[in-house]
Enzyme design. Structure first.
Site, PDB file in Angstrom:
ATOM      1  N   ASP A  66     -41.205  66.924  79.956  1.00 50.42           N
ATOM      2  CA  ASP A  66     -41.334  65.777  79.069  1.00 50.42           C
ATOM      3  C   ASP A  66     -42.643  65.058  79.397  1.00 50.42           C
ATOM      4  OD1 ASP A  66     -40.577  64.687  81.476  1.00 50.42           O
ATOM      5  OD2 ASP A  66     -38.977  63.436  80.677  1.00 50.42           O
ATOM      6  N   TYR A  68     -45.578  62.388  80.578  1.00 52.03           N
ATOM      7  CA  TYR A  68     -45.723  61.462  81.688  1.00 52.03           C
ATOM      8  C   TYR A  68     -45.152  60.104  81.271  1.00 52.03           C
ATOM      9  CZ  TYR A  68     -49.130  64.829  83.577  1.00 52.03           C
ATOM     10  OH  TYR A  68     -49.750  65.955  84.067  1.00 52.03           O
TER      11      TYR A  68
END
Length: 227
Positions: A66, A68
């Site tokens: 996913d 940052y």
């Protein structure tokens, strides 16, 4: 989901977009934003991986988990950060392996748009995340869309390299029908995170292996030094 699907990906993704979980995703994101939640990356950047790398130009796929979750870091490409943003540890380790593998000096910028424009699809499993909450948007509907994107690449006859770093990337690949049976190369290793990079990521030589495969199959090579 307010960001528009790029034209080259639309036919492949429309069935996934019609699924209930995908339709609910946009409404859920709006609810989160209305409740004051800070979501990364901002609107307009969430589909950048698909925008910069049209389906028919994909030569390499690098799967992330996913985005940052720190301010100013995520901009729609897995492992990448905008110019001027400090390189996160995983990206720093990617550049260390790039230097060891191909002799390319560690870049100053962590912006990987140059890879994306050469046909490297830098795709996360979930394309948004809440500030400071890693994995917070997993299971909210993005997976159906990103699975469909990976499946669309796997279904093409053009030989493609899939670089799978860590358990999450391997799990995603296992969900995609036909990925392991197509004319493709799958390169798997530990994740570049500092917690696991010494357990098989360092020394895995993904960049040179990818180029060897692409060149052998008439698809040119990636100029990894071009960011």
């Amino acid at each position: 989901m307010s960001d528009a699907i790029p034209e080259s990906w639309r036919p492949a993704l429309e069935p996934a977009l019609a699924l209930p979980e995908s339709r609910q995703l946009g409404a859920w994101l709006k609810q989160q934003e209305a409740a004051g939640k800070q979501i990364f990356p901002p609107r307009g950047q969430r589909l950048k991986a698909l925008e910069l790398t049209p389906l028919d130009s994909v030569r390499v796929v690098i799967l992330g988990q996913d985005p940052y979750h720190g301010p100013g870091q995520a901009h729609g490409l897995s492992f990448s950060v905008p110019d001027g943003v400090r390189q996160p540890p995983s990206l720093a380790n990617i550049f260390k392996e790039l230097q060891a593998d191909c002799g390319i000096e560690r870049p100053i910028s962590g912006n990987l748009e140059g890879w994306a424009r050469q046909g490297v699809l830098l795709l996360n499993n979930a394309l948004t995340v809440e500030s400071g909450q890693a994995g917070s948007h997993a299971g909210r509907g993005w997976e159906a869309i990103t699975d469909a994107a990976v499946a669309a690449v796997a279904a093409r006859s053009a030989p493609t390299v899939f670089i799978l770093w860590g358990r999450h990337a391997r799990t995603k690949a296992e969900r995609v029908k036909g990925l392991t049976s197509g004319p493709h190369l799958m390169l798997t290793s530990a994740h570049p995170s500092p917690l696991s990079a010494h357990n098989g990521f360092f020394g895995s030589r993904p960049f040179s292996q990818a180029n060897e495969f692409l060149e052998k199959n008439g698809r040119g090579t990636i100029a990894w030094q071009r960011l």
